[in-house]
Structures are given as structure tokens and as C-alpha cells.
Design a protein around this motif. Structure first.
Motif, PDB file in Angstrom:
ATOM      1  N   ARG A 191       0.184  -8.484  -0.308  1.00 21.80           N
ATOM      2  CA  ARG A 191      -0.882  -7.951  -1.154  1.00 21.80           C
ATOM      3  C   ARG A 191      -1.957  -7.234  -0.356  1.00 21.80           C
ATOM      4  O   ARG A 191      -2.789  -6.506  -0.918  1.00 21.80           O
ATOM      5  N   TYR A 220      -0.102  -3.809   0.728  1.00 21.36           N
ATOM      6  CA  TYR A 220      -0.845  -3.587  -0.513  1.00 21.36           C
ATOM      7  C   TYR A 220       0.087  -3.556  -1.725  1.00 21.36           C
ATOM      8  O   TYR A 220      -0.067  -2.731  -2.627  1.00 21.36           O
ATOM      9  N   ALA A 242       1.184  -6.281  -4.256  1.00 20.23           N
ATOM     10  CA  ALA A 242       1.009  -7.654  -4.720  1.00 20.23           C
ATOM     11  C   ALA A 242       2.195  -8.093  -5.562  1.00 20.23           C
ATOM     12  O   ALA A 242       2.627  -7.380  -6.473  1.00 20.23           O
ATOM     13  N   THR A 244       3.665 -10.477  -8.383  1.00 19.84           N
ATOM     14  CA  THR A 244       3.099 -11.197  -9.527  1.00 19.84           C
ATOM     15  C   THR A 244       4.023 -12.273 -10.068  1.00 19.84           C
ATOM     16  O   THR A 244       3.612 -13.083 -10.897  1.00 19.84           O
TER      17      THR A 244
END
Length: 359
Positions: free
Chosen positions: A42, A172, A174, A176
């Protein structure tokens, strides 16, 4: 971690969630074994917010958990030496590690060392005048142990992976959700990525995604500069644990561009989230650490920084855990310094799983 021909007829697809030490070293091991690897994080890669991002970490070969645990740490130390060669940079300061123990427990600790073939010797507190030993204790020196240059490890591994043709780094990005049954990984933009094996090693965020229950901890660390008359002594000083009047503190010596670091289990606390970390006042925790100081004359040292850190531990055992949570999904709870030093063994295990699946 030397390269070896993979037994698998076709390369496996491996997705690693988390660019801390466990994720990066597992990616290195899988790439060396001939697999295709994607690393998702992330944040940046390496991620300064990862639980393993720090100036330095202690690596011991002598484990208080007995001879078998000591043999595992000997294996980890061997892997770290191989990584230094592979990554082409110095990762380890072989300064030794001394731990303070009650004198009556010396035989309990040194017997497993002899069984596992680890060189140890006892040291009297007066020979280490800048360390604060608990009353009625003595030191056990683990001569093959020392300090890992943690930040250097992470950057060196990331550079090696970025240059490898079978590795894709996705900072970068992320994650989920993870489907433990199918091995599908869902990222923030809705993309779903499949893999033959997924390793979840996302530190504080691991419990939000998959895996067995883990506990989130926060700890305060203080970074210091020694007074001028002690600076030369600290250049060759060992890492040290079991310090302070309560026997719960650690001191990691400066060197190779790092500062002196002190920490203590006495200022560890369970938290629900990392989100409130920046708003938390660290001063009371630093004062609590100073109340049972691991150093003599602590008031003479210059405080450079006071920082919190986070790590997770298995909810049942309180330690690190590598667990299979689905047919293709593994989870690693990151447990502070011990998790960092044992990371090459996690990498070995994941590579073995891929090899066993191809047999």
C-alpha cells in the motif's frame, strides 16, 4: 538462498502482499527458485511504515527457547551470510549479543547452547560499564550474534528485486481482500489477481485481510547519541537485552550510520488500530522507559528521536506465526525483532511449499 534449478515444469505465479522484510526476502527466494513474483504494498517499496522498517535489528543464535530453536537461528544466521553475498552489501554487524540473566538460571540457558554448538561465555556486569544490569544478574554473551542493518536490508532486497526479470514490484497498490480458497487478491481499484501461492505479510494490516487472529502491538523506541567520552566504547559494544532494573529493556548499539536505540517490553501496549499513532503523545512512554533505564547515566545521552512502531503477534501464542489459511494462501504474523531475524527461514519454507506442490 543460492539459485537452484526449480523442479516445477512451469514457473509458479507468486503474489506477496507486504514489502517488509518477510515479503521482500520471500520474493528473493521465490525468484531464485525460478518463479514469477509480484509484490504488492500500500506504500512505497520498501515501505517506511512497515513493521520491519528500522535502522537496525538484533539477530541472536542462542535462543532461550531451547536447542531446537537455537538450531533454527543458526540456520537463519547462515542464510543472512548468503544474502550479504547475493545482495552485494554488508547487512550484519557481528558485535555479539549479551543478555542479562539471574545467576541461578545460567545452567538452564547454557546447556541448550552447548547442545546446539553455539559459542557462549559469561560476562560480569562491571566489564560492560555503560549497560545497566538488573540486581543479582550476570551476562551471557552470544558471540556469533549481532545486529542486522535493517533499513539497508530492505533497500538492498528491493533493488535486487527491481532488477530481476521475473519480479514485478507494485508500490502504492493497496490490497482490500484475499479469497483464502481461490487465492484471488483484490486491490483497491477492483482488480483481482490470481496466483498459485499468496503470502500475506502485511504487518499491522495482516489481520484486516486474512489469516488466524493476531494482536496488534505498539511500542515506543528512543534513539540516542552517546556522550563524547563513551562514543568509542559504543563503537564495539554488543547488543544487549534483559537490561534495566526490571530486566525488560534492550539496547542496540550504534554503528554503520545508525544511532543507539533503546526499547523495553514495559512500554509495549495492545492497540486496536495504527490510525491514531501520530496523535499519541510518546513522551510519557519514553519517560516510563527511562524509569528503568537500560543504560547507566542515561541523562548524559542526547535524545535524537522518539518513535512508535507496530507489530503483530499470534493471538494464542504471542509470538510469530506462519500459517496456511487456504489451499494457496499463507499468512505471516510479524513479531518485532525475532520476526526480522527469522525472515529468511520463512522464505525457505515458502519455496519448499512450491517445490512440494510441483513434485
Amino acid at each position: 538462498m543460492a539459485a537452484a534449478p526449480a523442479r516445477r515444469r512451469t514457473a509458479a505465479a507468486v503474489v506477496i502482499v507486504g514489502a517488509g522484510v518477510t515479503g521482500l526476502l520471500t520474493a528473493v527466494g521465490c525468484a531464485l527458485a525460478g518463479h514469477r513474483v509480484t509484490v504488492l504494498d500500500r506504500g512505497a517499496i520498501p515501505n517506511p511504515q512497515s513493521s520491519s522498517f528500522d535502522q537496525h535489528r538484533v539477530i541472536r543464535t542462542l535462543s532461550p527457547d531451547g536447542a531446537d530453536a537455537t538450531r533454527r537461528m543458526i540456520a537463519a544466521r547462515h542464510r543472512w551470510r548468503e544474502l550479504e553475498t547475493l545482495l552485494g552489501t554488508r547487512l550484519h554487524r557481528p558485535v555479539g549479543v549479551v543478555t542479562a540473566w539471574p545467576r541461578e538460571r545460567l545452567a538452564e540457558l547454557t546447556a541448550p547452547a552447548a547442545e546446539a554448538g553455539v559459542r557462549v561465555r559469561t560476562v560480569e556486569p562491571w566489564t560492560l560499564p555503560h549497560l545497566e544490569f538488573p540486581p543479582d544478574s550476570t551476562g551471557v554473551m552470544d558471540e556469533a550474534a549481532g545486529v542486522l542493518l535493517a533499513e539497508r536490508v530492505l533497500h538492498a532486497a528491493a533493488r535486487w528485486l527491481a532488477a530481476h526479470p521475473a519480479v514485478t514490484l507494485r508500490p502504492y497498490c493497496a490490497v482490500t481482500g484475499i479469497d483464502a480458497d481461490s487465492g484471488k487478491v483484490r486491490v483497491a481499484d477492483g482488480e483481482r489477481t490470481g496466483a498459485d501461492l499468496v503470502l500475506l505479510a502485511a504487518g499491522p494490516w495482516t489481520r484486516e485481510l486474512a489469516g488466524p487472529p493476531v494482536v496488534l502491538h505498539r511500542q515506543t523506541m528512543v534513539y540516542l547519541r552517546p556522550p563524547p567520552d563513551a562514543a568509542r566504547w559504543w563503537e564495539q559494544a554488543p547488543a544487549a537485552g534483559g537490561l534495566g532494573t526490571d530486566g525488560r529493556a534492550w539496547a542496540v548499539p550504534p554503528g554503520a550510520g545508525t544511532l543507539l536505540k533503546i526499547s523495553s517490553d514495559a512500554v509495549r501496549r495492545e492497540v486496536d488500530t495504527t490510525a491514531d499513532c501520530e496523535a499519541e503523545d510518546q513522551a510519557p512512554w519514553a519517560e516510563r522507559l527511562a524509569a528503568a533505564p537500560p543504560l547507566t547515566g542515561l541523562h548524559r545521552y542526547t535524545v535524537v528521536a522518539v518513535k512508535p512502531c507496530h507489530y503483530t503477534s499470534d493471538a494464542d501464542t504471542g509470538g510469530p506465526l506462519l500459517a496456511r489459511v487456504g489451499p494457496a494462501v499463507w499468512s505471516r504474523a510479524a513479531c518485532g525483532g525475532s520476526g526480522f531475524s527469522a525472515a529468511p527461514l520463512v522464505a525457505d519454507r515458502i519455496v519448499d511449499v512450491l517445490r512440494e506442490g510441483a513434485a
